[in-house]
Structure formats: structure tokens, C-alpha cells
Design an enzyme around this catalytic site. Structure first.
Site, PDB file in Angstrom:
ATOM      1  N   GLY A  59      68.458  57.316  26.408  1.00  0.00           N
ATOM      2  CA  GLY A  59      68.939  56.561  25.245  1.00  0.00           C
ATOM      3  C   GLY A  59      69.570  55.218  25.568  1.00  0.00           C
ATOM      4  O   GLY A  59      69.592  54.316  24.734  1.00  0.00           O
ATOM      5  N   GLU A 114      76.855  53.914  28.879  1.00  0.00           N
ATOM      6  CA  GLU A 114      76.339  55.044  28.086  1.00  0.00           C
ATOM      7  C   GLU A 114      76.000  54.566  26.679  1.00  0.00           C
ATOM      8  O   GLU A 114      76.682  53.695  26.133  1.00  0.00           O
ATOM      9  CB  GLU A 114      77.418  56.116  27.961  1.00  0.00           C
ATOM     10  CG  GLU A 114      77.243  57.316  28.862  1.00  0.00           C
ATOM     11  CD  GLU A 114      76.098  58.237  28.450  1.00  0.00           C
ATOM     12  OE1 GLU A 114      75.156  57.778  27.768  1.00  0.00           O
ATOM     13  OE2 GLU A 114      76.137  59.407  28.821  1.00  0.00           O
ATOM     14  N   ASP A 118      79.827  62.100  23.021  1.00  0.00           N
ATOM     15  CA  ASP A 118      80.085  63.056  21.934  1.00  0.00           C
ATOM     16  C   ASP A 118      81.175  64.027  22.405  1.00  0.00           C
ATOM     17  O   ASP A 118      82.364  63.775  22.250  1.00  0.00           O
ATOM     18  CB  ASP A 118      78.770  63.757  21.594  1.00  0.00           C
ATOM     19  CG  ASP A 118      78.864  64.629  20.369  1.00  0.00           C
ATOM     20  OD1 ASP A 118      79.885  64.588  19.672  1.00  0.00           O
ATOM     21  OD2 ASP A 118      77.907  65.382  20.088  1.00  0.00           O
ATOM     22  N   PHE A 167      73.817  62.835  11.429  1.00  0.00           N
ATOM     23  CA  PHE A 167      72.586  62.563  12.166  1.00  0.00           C
ATOM     24  C   PHE A 167      72.323  61.062  12.123  1.00  0.00           C
ATOM     25  O   PHE A 167      71.990  60.513  11.078  1.00  0.00           O
ATOM     26  CB  PHE A 167      71.396  63.299  11.552  1.00  0.00           C
ATOM     27  CG  PHE A 167      71.226  64.687  12.081  1.00  0.00           C
ATOM     28  CD1 PHE A 167      70.788  64.902  13.388  1.00  0.00           C
ATOM     29  CD2 PHE A 167      71.504  65.789  11.288  1.00  0.00           C
ATOM     30  CE1 PHE A 167      70.632  66.188  13.888  1.00  0.00           C
ATOM     31  CE2 PHE A 167      71.353  67.065  11.775  1.00  0.00           C
ATOM     32  CZ  PHE A 167      70.923  67.270  13.081  1.00  0.00           C
TER      33      PHE A 167
HETATM   34  C1  PRP Z   1      73.292  61.631  25.211  1.00  0.00           C
HETATM   35  C2  PRP Z   1      74.071  60.637  26.060  1.00  0.00           C
HETATM   36  C3  PRP Z   1      74.854  61.530  26.965  1.00  0.00           C
HETATM   37  C4  PRP Z   1      75.106  62.756  26.107  1.00  0.00           C
HETATM   38  C5  PRP Z   1      76.480  62.676  25.555  1.00  0.00           C
HETATM   39  O1  PRP Z   1      72.151  62.005  25.901  1.00  0.00           O
HETATM   40  O2  PRP Z   1      73.239  59.743  26.760  1.00  0.00           O
HETATM   41  O3  PRP Z   1      74.113  61.858  28.117  1.00  0.00           O
HETATM   42  O4  PRP Z   1      74.169  62.744  25.032  1.00  0.00           O
HETATM   43  O5  PRP Z   1      76.820  63.874  24.919  1.00  0.00           O
HETATM   44  P1  PRP Z   1      78.151  64.647  25.286  1.00  0.00           P
HETATM   45  O6  PRP Z   1      79.288  63.658  25.241  1.00  0.00           O
HETATM   46  O7  PRP Z   1      78.269  65.701  24.193  1.00  0.00           O
HETATM   47  O8  PRP Z   1      77.999  65.281  26.632  1.00  0.00           O
HETATM   48  P2  PRP Z   1      71.009  62.920  25.251  1.00  0.00           P
HETATM   49  O9  PRP Z   1      71.197  64.333  25.714  1.00  0.00           O
HETATM   50  O10 PRP Z   1      70.976  62.693  23.781  1.00  0.00           O
HETATM   51  O11 PRP Z   1      69.707  62.374  25.969  1.00  0.00           O
HETATM   52  P3  PRP Z   1      68.908  61.017  25.691  1.00  0.00           P
HETATM   53  O12 PRP Z   1      69.773  59.882  26.189  1.00  0.00           O
HETATM   54  O13 PRP Z   1      67.659  61.167  26.511  1.00  0.00           O
HETATM   55  O14 PRP Z   1      68.640  60.936  24.213  1.00  0.00           O
END
Ligand code: PRP
Length: 197
Positions: A59, A114, A118, A167
């Protein structure tokens, strides 16, 4: 959702990409402005330090690219990839590296970039891992902050926007790998995620 015709208005400009998209939360212009402000601050803080900007795929691709292009200092970048969390791994806070950095980072100034934070679990695990490699410094730059489900507090040096607990897609944020390439951030229409329960 109040305005159910948003997609229809966006269709001429964004084509099928706009299908399923509701209210726009952050426009292209606001994204551009905020990324430029962050880049200005980073350029000032890291002047002469040749920082390594590290992102976690996928992302962050869009933010990383725009941020790098807006910097006015020398900087390098690299990516890691981690296994996407399942509800199970999310509970344990465990993350598996599936792609590591290309070179050692000992003594380097690392800015971890990042797209979204979340729960904080992914970032916490990655930062602990990177810290063990003895960088000269390690700071965090997050474009989108979703504070409602935070389980671990992470010190964020540069932050773009707070997002609601909805979302949200676009500018790297996906729904089932789609919508990342929207150039703005928007709510997903409820019918899109309701139909794939
Ligand atoms: C997103 C982001 C972090 C994670 C954060 O990745 O890049 O890695 O979620 O979430 P957290 O704070 O709850 O741990 P995602 O899993 O959506 O993968 P992507 O970047 O490939 O969409």
C-alpha cells in the site's frame, strides 16, 4: 452514506475505477499538499544524513513515490514485505518477513514510511526487528492514522491524516486488492463490502 450518486459524478473522469466509491474524504489536492508539507519537514530534518526510507509493501507504494519525489535532499529507499495479517496473527501480533531489506542498516538513518497504521501491531513488530539491526536512528512517517483500534502506541514523527473507522480506499488503501490506484481517498459504498460477506 448521504450522497449515493457520487460514483455517477466521478464516472466520466475516473471510469470504472469510480464504481463502488462513495464520498471523497481526502481530495487529490489535499493529498498533494500534505505530502509536500511532510517532504519539506523531512528534507529539513534529514539534510546531509542521506536517510534510507523503508516501506512495507504494497500500500505504501504511492505515498513513498510522491514523498521521495518531493524531497529536496539525497535519500535512498528500500522495501520489505510481510505476510498479511489474518485475524489469528493480528491477535498474536506476529508478522513474517517475506521480503527483507537489500542491505544492512547499521549506522544508517532510517525513516520508516507507512501508508496506514491501525492496531499498530504490524509496525511494532517491524520496528523492533529493525531496531535490533542497530540503525543510527529510526523514526516513523505515517500518512493515514486509524486511531480507533490501536493496541500498541507507536511514536509517529510525521503524520498525514486521521481516518475514521470506515471502509476507506484509494492512494494505496485497498479493498481486496482493488481501488489502490484511486488518486484520492474515499469511502467504499456499503453494498461493495456487504455483498462479499
Ligand atoms: C497495512 C499497512 C500495515 C498494516 C497496518 O498493510 O501497510 O502493514 O496494514 O495495520 P496494523 O496497524 O493493524 O498492524 P495491509 O495488510 O493492508 O497490506 P497492503 O499494504 O498490501 O495493503
Amino acid at each position: 452514506m448521504k450522497d449515493r450518486n457520487v460514483s455517477a459524478r466521478l464516472l466520466p473522469e475516473y471510469g470504472e475505477l469510480a464504481e463502488g466509491v462513495g464520498e471523497i474524504l481526502i481530495s487529490e489536492e489535499r493529498l498533494r499538499q500534505r505530502v509536500a508539507e511532510i517532504a519539506h519537514q523531512v528534507s529539513s530534518d534529514y539534510a546531509g544524513l542521506n536517510p534510507l526510507l523503508v516501506g512495507v509493501l504494497k500500500g505504501v507504494l504511492f505515498f513513498m513515490s510522491d514523498l521521495l519525489q518531493s524531497l529536496t535532499i539525497q535519500a535512498e529507499n528500500d522495501f520489505i514485505a510481510v505476510s498479511s495479517y489474518s485475524p489469528e496473527t493480528r491477535q498474536r501480533g506476529m508478522v513474517r518477513f517475506v521480503k527483507d531489506l537489500e542491505a544492512p542498516i547499521e549506522g544508517r538513518h532510517i525513516l520508516f514510511v507507512e501508508d496506514v497504521i491501525d492496531t499498530g501491531l504490524t509496525l511494532s513488530y517491524i520496528l523492533n526487528n529493525l531496531r535490533s539491526r542497530r540503525p543510527a536512528s529510526l523514526e516513523v512517517c505515517v500518512l493515514f492514522n486509524k486511531p480507533n483500534h490501536r493496541l500498541i502506541e507507536i511514536p509517529i514523527k510525521y503524520k498525514g491524516f486521521d481516518l475514521p473507522d470506515r471502509f476507506v480506499v484509494g492512494y494505496g488503501l485497498d479493498y481486496r486488492e482493488k481501488f489502490r490506484n484511486l488518486p484520492f481517498v474515499a469511502l467504499l459504498k456499503p453494498e461493495v463490502f456487504q455483498e462479499v460477506k
